[in-house]
Write a protein that holds these residues in place. Structure first.
Motif, PDB file in Angstrom:
ATOM      1  N   LYS A   7      53.888  77.103  14.636  1.00  0.00           N
ATOM      2  CA  LYS A   7      55.011  77.467  15.502  1.00  0.00           C
ATOM      3  C   LYS A   7      56.353  77.015  14.942  1.00  0.00           C
ATOM      4  O   LYS A   7      57.350  77.735  15.042  1.00  0.00           O
ATOM      5  N   PHE A   8      56.378  75.834  14.311  1.00  0.00           N
ATOM      6  CA  PHE A   8      57.653  75.256  13.903  1.00  0.00           C
ATOM      7  C   PHE A   8      57.786  75.041  12.401  1.00  0.00           C
ATOM      8  O   PHE A   8      58.843  74.633  11.926  1.00  0.00           O
ATOM      9  N   GLY A   9      56.728  75.260  11.639  1.00  0.00           N
ATOM     10  CA  GLY A   9      56.831  75.217  10.186  1.00  0.00           C
ATOM     11  C   GLY A   9      56.603  73.877   9.535  1.00  0.00           C
ATOM     12  O   GLY A   9      56.661  73.761   8.309  1.00  0.00           O
ATOM     13  N   GLY A  10      56.313  72.850  10.307  1.00  0.00           N
ATOM     14  CA  GLY A  10      56.082  71.541   9.706  1.00  0.00           C
ATOM     15  C   GLY A  10      56.133  70.439  10.744  1.00  0.00           C
ATOM     16  O   GLY A  10      56.235  70.695  11.950  1.00  0.00           O
ATOM     17  N   ILE A  11      56.065  69.190  10.255  1.00  0.00           N
ATOM     18  CA  ILE A  11      56.062  68.019  11.139  1.00  0.00           C
ATOM     19  C   ILE A  11      56.976  66.959  10.536  1.00  0.00           C
ATOM     20  O   ILE A  11      56.837  66.602   9.359  1.00  0.00           O
ATOM     21  N   ASP A  12      57.885  66.462  11.336  1.00  0.00           N
ATOM     22  CA  ASP A  12      58.799  65.404  10.887  1.00  0.00           C
ATOM     23  C   ASP A  12      58.533  64.066  11.552  1.00  0.00           C
ATOM     24  O   ASP A  12      58.963  63.024  11.048  1.00  0.00           O
ATOM     25  N   GLY A  13      57.846  64.079  12.689  1.00  0.00           N
ATOM     26  CA  GLY A  13      57.594  62.828  13.373  1.00  0.00           C
ATOM     27  C   GLY A  13      56.429  62.923  14.328  1.00  0.00           C
ATOM     28  O   GLY A  13      56.054  63.997  14.792  1.00  0.00           O
ATOM     29  N   LEU A  14      55.851  61.777  14.613  1.00  0.00           N
ATOM     30  CA  LEU A  14      54.740  61.651  15.545  1.00  0.00           C
ATOM     31  C   LEU A  14      54.989  60.444  16.424  1.00  0.00           C
ATOM     32  O   LEU A  14      55.341  59.366  15.921  1.00  0.00           O
TER      33      LEU A  14
END
Length: 242
Positions: free
Chosen positions: A74-81
């Motif tokens: 949906k958003f193209g990646g992950i920057d934080g958890l």
């Protein structure tokens, strides 16, 4: 990457601290994947262009995989958890059962482990670093005989320990790993507990708001030179007897 393009995953997001953290990131322009056992059926959030909801037990590897794939697709990646999912059972040490321990380990530790492994793998592929923030408790460092919770702190202490190890292991990859350790927080978890008692657990005589904890999570997510840190939001309870 601009702030508006960043994507955060928040576990245990349907109420309390988790819901407050989701709201804080959305207000700051982030894209968010929020997950809990039945978040799509709760009244907490409605999916949007910047918010995806995923149902499931985060202690299940399949749920963790679905959450990560949702963020990527949906958003193209992950920057934080934000590893917020957790349970708390307060009782005398001698009264904890095998089932109590299994439940605490499953949610507090397995719920951290699987999603963090998948998120870090994705961050390594992306090669732009990232942030992981866990939620612990001030009782790990400052136990209080008025609120006995030795076995939950057995697991919460593990979150602090693994965060320091991961901060070291992945520092050169630009992946920062930190912890927020709240004291008493005004959430549904503590509804019914006398306010005077909760206030007595903090030297400042106050109870933290959800916004107080969300602010700390935001800070650690964006603090580019902070890693391996435990930020205690507890009205000074970790300072010892008062």
């Amino acid at each position: 990457m601009s702030q508006q393009q960043k994507t955060i995953i928040v576990t245990g997001a349907s109420q309390g601290i988790g819901a407050g953290v989701v709201e804080a990131f959305l207000a700051r322009g982030y894209q968010v994947v929020a997950t809990s056992r039945s978040i799509s059926k709760s009244a907490a959030f409605v999916p949007s262009e910047r918010l995806a909801l995923v149902d499931g037990d985060i202690a299940d590897m399949a749920t963790a995989a679905t959450v990560v794939q949702t963020a990527i697709q949906k958003f193209g990646g992950i920057d934080g958890l934000v590893n917020n999912a957790g349970i708390f059972i307060a009782k005398s040490f001698l009264d904890y059962s095998k089932d109590d321990f299994a439940a605490l380990v499953r949610t507090n530790l397995e719920g951290y482990l699987y999603i963090s492994q998948l998120v870090i793998r994705q961050m390594l592929v992306q090669q732009r670093g990232g942030s992981i923030v866990g939620i612990s408790s001030t009782l790990v460092e400052a136990p209080n005989s008025a609120l006995t919770a030795a076995v939950p702190m057995f697991t919460k202490g593990g979150i602090e320990a693994i965060s320091r190890s991961l901060a070291s292991e992945f520092a050169k990859d630009g992946i920062r790993v930190n912890v927020v350790a709240p004291g008493s927080v005004d959430t549904p978890l503590l509804h019914g507990v006398p306010q005077d008692f909760l206030k007595s657990l903090h030297p400042m005589g106050t109870i933290s708001s959800v916004a107080d904890i969300a602010d700390a999570v935001l800070y650690l997510t964006e603090a580019k030179q902070v890693t391996g840190e435990v930020l205690r939001v507890d009205g000074g309870a970790h300072n010892g007897k008062w």
